[in-house]
Design a protein around this motif. Structure first.
Motif, PDB file in Angstrom:
ATOM      1  N   TYR A 234       0.958  -1.123   0.139  1.00  0.00           N
ATOM      2  CA  TYR A 234       0.025   0.018  -0.121  1.00  0.00           C
ATOM      3  C   TYR A 234       0.792   1.244  -0.195  1.00  0.00           C
ATOM      4  CZ  TYR A 234       0.946   1.159   5.031  1.00  0.00           C
ATOM      5  OH  TYR A 234       1.459   1.347   5.984  1.00  0.00           O
ATOM      6  N   TRP A 235       0.220   2.458  -0.154  1.00  0.00           N
ATOM      7  CA  TRP A 235       0.856   3.690  -0.459  1.00  0.00           C
ATOM      8  C   TRP A 235       1.010   4.367   1.101  1.00  0.00           C
ATOM      9  CZ3 TRP A 235       4.050   5.644  -3.957  1.00  0.00           C
ATOM     10  CH2 TRP A 235       4.130   5.080  -5.127  1.00  0.00           C
ATOM     11  N   ILE A 236       2.226   4.827   1.466  1.00  0.00           N
ATOM     12  CA  ILE A 236       2.414   5.781   2.645  1.00  0.00           C
ATOM     13  C   ILE A 236       2.171   7.075   2.248  1.00  0.00           C
ATOM     14  CG2 ILE A 236       3.817   6.547   4.660  1.00  0.00           C
ATOM     15  CD1 ILE A 236       5.324   3.774   4.325  1.00  0.00           C
ATOM     16  N   ARG A 237       1.233   7.792   2.821  1.00  0.00           N
ATOM     17  CA  ARG A 237       0.764   9.263   2.326  1.00  0.00           C
ATOM     18  C   ARG A 237       1.406  10.322   3.287  1.00  0.00           C
ATOM     19  NH1 ARG A 237      -2.150   9.191  -2.083  1.00  0.00           N
ATOM     20  NH2 ARG A 237      -2.867   7.313  -2.836  1.00  0.00           N
ATOM     21  N   ALA A 238       1.814  11.356   2.752  1.00  0.00           N
ATOM     22  CA  ALA A 238       2.292  12.531   3.506  1.00  0.00           C
ATOM     23  C   ALA A 238       1.064  13.005   4.409  1.00  0.00           C
ATOM     24  CB  ALA A 238       2.925  13.651   2.569  1.00  0.00           C
ATOM     25  N   HIS A 239       1.526  13.355   5.878  1.00  0.00           N
ATOM     26  CA  HIS A 239       0.485  13.813   6.888  1.00  0.00           C
ATOM     27  C   HIS A 239       0.753  15.433   6.814  1.00  0.00           C
ATOM     28  CE1 HIS A 239      -0.708   9.916   8.235  1.00  0.00           C
ATOM     29  NE2 HIS A 239       0.601   9.732   8.622  1.00  0.00           N
ATOM     30  N   PHE A 240       1.933  15.630   6.085  1.00  0.00           N
ATOM     31  CA  PHE A 240       2.203  17.295   6.057  1.00  0.00           C
ATOM     32  C   PHE A 240       2.665  17.685   4.574  1.00  0.00           C
ATOM     33  CE2 PHE A 240       3.063  15.618  10.326  1.00  0.00           C
ATOM     34  CZ  PHE A 240       2.376  16.361  11.166  1.00  0.00           C
ATOM     35  N   SER A 241       2.400  19.135   4.154  1.00  0.00           N
ATOM     36  CA  SER A 241       2.988  19.480   3.076  1.00  0.00           C
ATOM     37  C   SER A 241       4.545  20.153   3.580  1.00  0.00           C
ATOM     38  CB  SER A 241       1.959  20.606   2.714  1.00  0.00           C
ATOM     39  OG  SER A 241       0.839  20.138   2.180  1.00  0.00           O
TER      40      SER A 241
ATOM     41  N   LYS B 249       9.504  -1.231  11.315  1.00  0.00           N
ATOM     42  CA  LYS B 249       8.618  -0.471  11.657  1.00  0.00           C
ATOM     43  C   LYS B 249       9.134   0.652  12.566  1.00  0.00           C
ATOM     44  CE  LYS B 249       4.366  -0.310  14.423  1.00  0.00           C
ATOM     45  NZ  LYS B 249       3.279  -0.874  15.104  1.00  0.00           N
ATOM     46  N   GLY B 250       9.254   1.789  12.272  1.00  0.00           N
ATOM     47  CA  GLY B 250       9.794   2.874  13.213  1.00  0.00           C
ATOM     48  C   GLY B 250      11.087   3.662  12.603  1.00  0.00           C
ATOM     49  N   ASP B 251      11.443   2.903  11.397  1.00  0.00           N
ATOM     50  CA  ASP B 251      12.769   3.530  10.800  1.00  0.00           C
ATOM     51  C   ASP B 251      12.300   4.642  10.284  1.00  0.00           C
ATOM     52  OD1 ASP B 251      14.208   1.289  11.573  1.00  0.00           O
ATOM     53  OD2 ASP B 251      14.222   0.598   9.468  1.00  0.00           O
ATOM     54  N   THR B 252      12.956   5.803  10.054  1.00  0.00           N
ATOM     55  CA  THR B 252      12.804   7.162   9.458  1.00  0.00           C
ATOM     56  C   THR B 252      12.958   6.922   7.907  1.00  0.00           C
ATOM     57  OG1 THR B 252      13.550   8.358  11.585  1.00  0.00           O
ATOM     58  CG2 THR B 252      13.667   9.516   9.396  1.00  0.00           C
TER      59      THR B 252
ATOM     60  N   HIS C  46       9.233  17.212  10.185  1.00  0.00           N
ATOM     61  CA  HIS C  46       8.547  16.193  10.270  1.00  0.00           C
ATOM     62  C   HIS C  46       9.334  15.009   9.857  1.00  0.00           C
ATOM     63  CE1 HIS C  46       5.038  18.789  11.499  1.00  0.00           C
ATOM     64  NE2 HIS C  46       5.425  19.322  10.346  1.00  0.00           N
ATOM     65  N   LYS C  47       9.429  13.853  10.675  1.00  0.00           N
ATOM     66  CA  LYS C  47      10.056  12.683  10.176  1.00  0.00           C
ATOM     67  C   LYS C  47       8.769  11.700   9.816  1.00  0.00           C
ATOM     68  CE  LYS C  47      14.024  12.788  13.242  1.00  0.00           C
ATOM     69  NZ  LYS C  47      14.816  12.271  14.288  1.00  0.00           N
ATOM     70  N   VAL C  48       8.919  11.197   8.683  1.00  0.00           N
ATOM     71  CA  VAL C  48       8.088  10.034   8.277  1.00  0.00           C
ATOM     72  C   VAL C  48       8.675   8.784   8.568  1.00  0.00           C
ATOM     73  CG1 VAL C  48       7.024   9.090   5.995  1.00  0.00           C
ATOM     74  CG2 VAL C  48       7.649  11.508   6.166  1.00  0.00           C
ATOM     75  N   LYS C  49       7.970   7.897   9.214  1.00  0.00           N
ATOM     76  CA  LYS C  49       8.520   6.602   9.577  1.00  0.00           C
ATOM     77  C   LYS C  49       7.683   5.406   9.291  1.00  0.00           C
ATOM     78  CE  LYS C  49      10.255   8.334  14.006  1.00  0.00           C
ATOM     79  NZ  LYS C  49      10.607   8.266  15.433  1.00  0.00           N
ATOM     80  N   ALA C  50       8.421   4.059   9.233  1.00  0.00           N
ATOM     81  CA  ALA C  50       7.749   3.400   8.733  1.00  0.00           C
ATOM     82  C   ALA C  50       6.611   2.626   9.577  1.00  0.00           C
ATOM     83  CB  ALA C  50       8.901   2.081   8.324  1.00  0.00           C
ATOM     84  N   PRO C  51       5.462   2.666   8.911  1.00  0.00           N
ATOM     85  CA  PRO C  51       4.477   1.958   9.845  1.00  0.00           C
ATOM     86  C   PRO C  51       4.575   0.474  10.031  1.00  0.00           C
ATOM     87  CG  PRO C  51       3.560   2.314   7.606  1.00  0.00           C
ATOM     88  CD  PRO C  51       4.925   2.864   7.578  1.00  0.00           C
ATOM     89  N   ASN C  52       5.220  -0.191   9.382  1.00  0.00           N
ATOM     90  CA  ASN C  52       5.474  -1.650   9.390  1.00  0.00           C
ATOM     91  C   ASN C  52       6.722  -2.145   8.726  1.00  0.00           C
ATOM     92  OD1 ASN C  52       3.324  -1.048   6.857  1.00  0.00           O
ATOM     93  ND2 ASN C  52       4.442  -2.735   6.386  1.00  0.00           N
TER      94      ASN C  52
ATOM     95  N   PHE D 156       5.698   6.866  -0.375  1.00  0.00           N
ATOM     96  CA  PHE D 156       6.415   5.394  -0.525  1.00  0.00           C
ATOM     97  C   PHE D 156       5.280   4.389  -0.656  1.00  0.00           C
ATOM     98  CE2 PHE D 156       9.214   7.899   2.485  1.00  0.00           C
ATOM     99  CZ  PHE D 156      10.282   7.682   1.727  1.00  0.00           C
ATOM    100  N   HIS D 157       5.797   3.469  -1.446  1.00  0.00           N
ATOM    101  CA  HIS D 157       5.111   1.995  -1.696  1.00  0.00           C
ATOM    102  C   HIS D 157       5.618   1.108  -0.652  1.00  0.00           C
ATOM    103  CE1 HIS D 157       2.305  -0.598  -4.590  1.00  0.00           C
ATOM    104  NE2 HIS D 157       2.134  -0.556  -3.558  1.00  0.00           N
TER     105      HIS D 157
END
Length: 323
Positions: A249-256, A271-274, A287-293, A313-314
């Motif tokens: 699935y696609w990870i989407r940006a929470h911020f611009s 999971k948790g890697d930046t 803002h840091k984007v972290k791996a959800p899994n 990220f896919h």
């Protein structure tokens, strides 16, 4: 078709013959003719008919480069059977460096097309009626759109053992199970009994030598499997095996903000890697984007600026045989 001429677009191609057919698909509003070269190489020995195609989206140039190299390296001269190369399907889009046809339509969503429909629909109809009926196997080369860089991958429908075997032979780093999309070239070919692999690699309006190499070497392995590879061509050893991905699935940006990716495409993350940072241009917020899994990153957004909700990220969530 044993020892008989192949009939294609009103022309005969005899065993052992090479031929390029220039197909006039339409005229521009300036009356300028646009033609698509279709390059045919036939062995004297009977065998399957394989199609290598690219440029269905005119801005996906890396696929065109893969097919071009297949031609200039004479990989398209088969030991047996016939190889047909169409380096650019959407010549309109290629000229304009655009994904769409001039009528604004996505050619890869109008198959099987119509003889009396839109310009894109008419051309889709032409491909399905005039070329695809004689094809046994096909590899269609694509790239990621909108600055999204795809790791080299093959896409096949689930639950098809023959396509799975062919994907294993082609052996890109990843193979994704994905259903055929209604209106797509792959879906139309499948309905006509063509065994098609869809290659994805790189991004639009870009040439990448590593992606090109993956496509060319995979094509050689594919032809060797069918006993069609010219014996003068060597296959480079590849001890790695493709990783089959069942779900992603696609990870989407929470911020611009300004986007900086930190992880190499194709990497396995936990999971948790930046994975990236998204920052404002004034040095106040990051803002840091972290791996959800845990999973493999199979597509990364290369855009320098992203907006909230953009796909960045896919990531895989389930590999074949693993939970």
């Amino acid at each position: 078709m044993k020892n008989k001429a192949i009939q294609l677009l009103g022309e005969s191609i005899l065993p052992g013959e090479s031929k390029t057919i220039d197909v006039e698909i339409a005229k521009l509003h300036t009356t300028t003719k646009l033609k698509i070269p279709i390059i045919i190489e036939r062995s004297k020995i009977d065998g399957p008919i394989v199609l290598f195609s690219a440029g269905l989206h005119g801005d996906e140039i890396n696929g065109t480069e893969i097919v071009r190299q297949i031609i200039i390296k004479k990989i398209n001269k088969p030991k047996r059977g016939t190889i047909i190369c169409i380096p650019i399907i959407n010549i309109f889009g290629f000229v304009n460096q655009s994904r769409q046809f001039p009528d604004g339509r996505d050619l890869n969503r109008v198959f099987p097309g119509s003889k009396t429909g839109s310009l894109a629909s008419r051309f889709a109809h032409f491909l399905i009626k005039e070329i695809i009926p004689i094809i046994d196997y096909a590899i269609d080369f694509h790239a990621g759109g909108a600055s999204r860089f795809n790791a080299p991958q093959i896409r096949i429908v689930p639950n098809n053992s023959e396509l799975k075997e062919l994907a294993s032979v082609f052996n890109t780093p990843f193979t994704l199970y994905s259903k055929n999309i209604q209106g797509s070239f792959r879906n139309a070919c499948t309905r006509l009994g063509v065994k098609m692999l869809l290659f994805e690699g790189g991004k639009s309006l870009d040439l990448n030598s590593e992606i090109t190499k993956e496509g060319v070497e995979g094509s050689k392995r594919f032809l060797a499997h069918l006993n069609m590879l010219n014996p003068k061509k060597e296959i480079k050893p590849n001890t790695n095996k493709t990783i089959f991905i069942e779900k992603s699935y696609w990870i989407r940006a929470h911020f611009s903000g300004m986007f900086i990716g930190l992880i190499k495409i194709g990497s396995y993350v936990k999971k948790g890697d930046t994975l990236a940072t998204i920052s404002d241009p004034f040095g106040k917020i990051e803002h840091k984007v972290k791996a959800p899994n845990n999973g493999y990153l199979i597509n990364v957004n290369d855009a320098p600026i992203v907006y909230q909700g953009d796909a960045i990220f896919h990531i895989s969530t389930q590999l074949e045989g693993l939970n």
